[in-house]
Scaffold this motif. Structure first.
Motif, short mmCIF file in Angstrom:
data_model
loop_
_atom_site.label_atom_id
_atom_site.label_comp_id
_atom_site.label_asym_id
_atom_site.label_seq_id
_atom_site.Cartn_x
_atom_site.Cartn_y
_atom_site.Cartn_z
N TYR A 23 0.83 -1.20 0.00
CA TYR A 23 0.00 0.00 0.00
C TYR A 23 0.86 1.25 0.00
O TYR A 23 2.01 1.24 0.43
CB TYR A 23 -0.95 0.00 1.21
N SER A 24 0.27 2.36 -0.48
CA SER A 24 0.90 3.67 -0.45
C SER A 24 -0.01 4.64 0.28
O SER A 24 -1.23 4.54 0.20
CB SER A 24 1.13 4.20 -1.88
N ALA A 41 -12.53 2.74 -7.12
CA ALA A 41 -12.59 1.45 -7.82
C ALA A 41 -11.73 0.39 -7.14
O ALA A 41 -11.80 -0.78 -7.51
CB ALA A 41 -12.14 1.62 -9.27
N GLN A 42 -10.94 0.77 -6.15
CA GLN A 42 -10.05 -0.18 -5.47
C GLN A 42 -10.85 -1.07 -4.52
O GLN A 42 -11.84 -0.63 -3.93
CB GLN A 42 -8.95 0.56 -4.70
N GLU A 70 0.11 -0.19 -6.53
CA GLU A 70 0.12 -0.19 -8.00
C GLU A 70 -0.71 0.96 -8.58
O GLU A 70 -0.56 1.30 -9.74
CB GLU A 70 -0.31 -1.53 -8.58
N LEU A 71 -1.58 1.57 -7.76
CA LEU A 71 -2.33 2.74 -8.22
C LEU A 71 -1.49 3.98 -7.95
O LEU A 71 -1.24 4.33 -6.80
CB LEU A 71 -3.67 2.86 -7.49
N VAL A 131 -4.94 9.63 1.67
CA VAL A 131 -5.55 8.51 0.95
C VAL A 131 -4.58 7.34 0.98
O VAL A 131 -3.40 7.49 0.66
CB VAL A 131 -5.86 8.91 -0.52
N VAL A 132 -5.08 6.17 1.37
CA VAL A 132 -4.29 4.95 1.36
C VAL A 132 -4.88 4.03 0.29
O VAL A 132 -6.09 3.75 0.31
CB VAL A 132 -4.32 4.24 2.73
#
Length: 132
Positions: free
Chosen positions: A12-13, A29-30, A49-50, A44-45
């Motif tokens: 995660y980022s 959409a995740q 890859e997003l 935002v977490v």
């Protein structure tokens, strides 16, 4: 009480935006995402890859999910986990939902975090949804 933590396979980022920035549509959409907004910031977490065009980003966090649901009468769960990790010099990013808690730890601290938690009686399993 022995708690079980599920280790998610995905990285995660954590992104920082100015508070007036609209949340990018692709976030919604995740399969799993977290949004926090105050007067000073928007955080935002999302899965790593997003890629988002944020002011700042911290990447390569693993996610440990406290398997729940946890009742509101249960106290000290996040406190105990964060204390164990702090004693081992492991920084966390904690997120709570209505049902449970999520603890994000930098990828390079994964093995140390898992070992420390196991040593203190926590059971660590792989998250059942490996494609999460």
């Amino acid at each position: 009480m022995r708690l079980t933590l599920a280790l998610h396979a995905r990285l995660y980022s954590i992104h920082s935006f100015s508070p007036e920035t609209p949340v990018p549509a692709e976030v919604f959409a995740q399969q799993m995402f977290f949004i926090g907004k105050t007067r000073e910031e928007l955080s935002v977490v999302v899965p790593s890859e997003l890629e988002l065009d944020s002011l700042e980003a911290e990447t390569n966090w693993i996610c440990l999910e406290v398997l729940g649901p946890l009742g509101f009468s249960m106290t000290g769960i996040l406190s105990r986990i964060s204390a164990i990790l702090a004693e081992n010099h492991i920084s966390i990013f904690a997120i709570s939902t209505f049902d449970t808690d999520y603890i994000l730890v930098k990828k390079e601290k994964r093995e140390l975090a898992v070992a420390a938690l196991k040593k203190n009686g926590y059971q660590i399993i792989d998250h059942p949804q490996t494609a999460d």
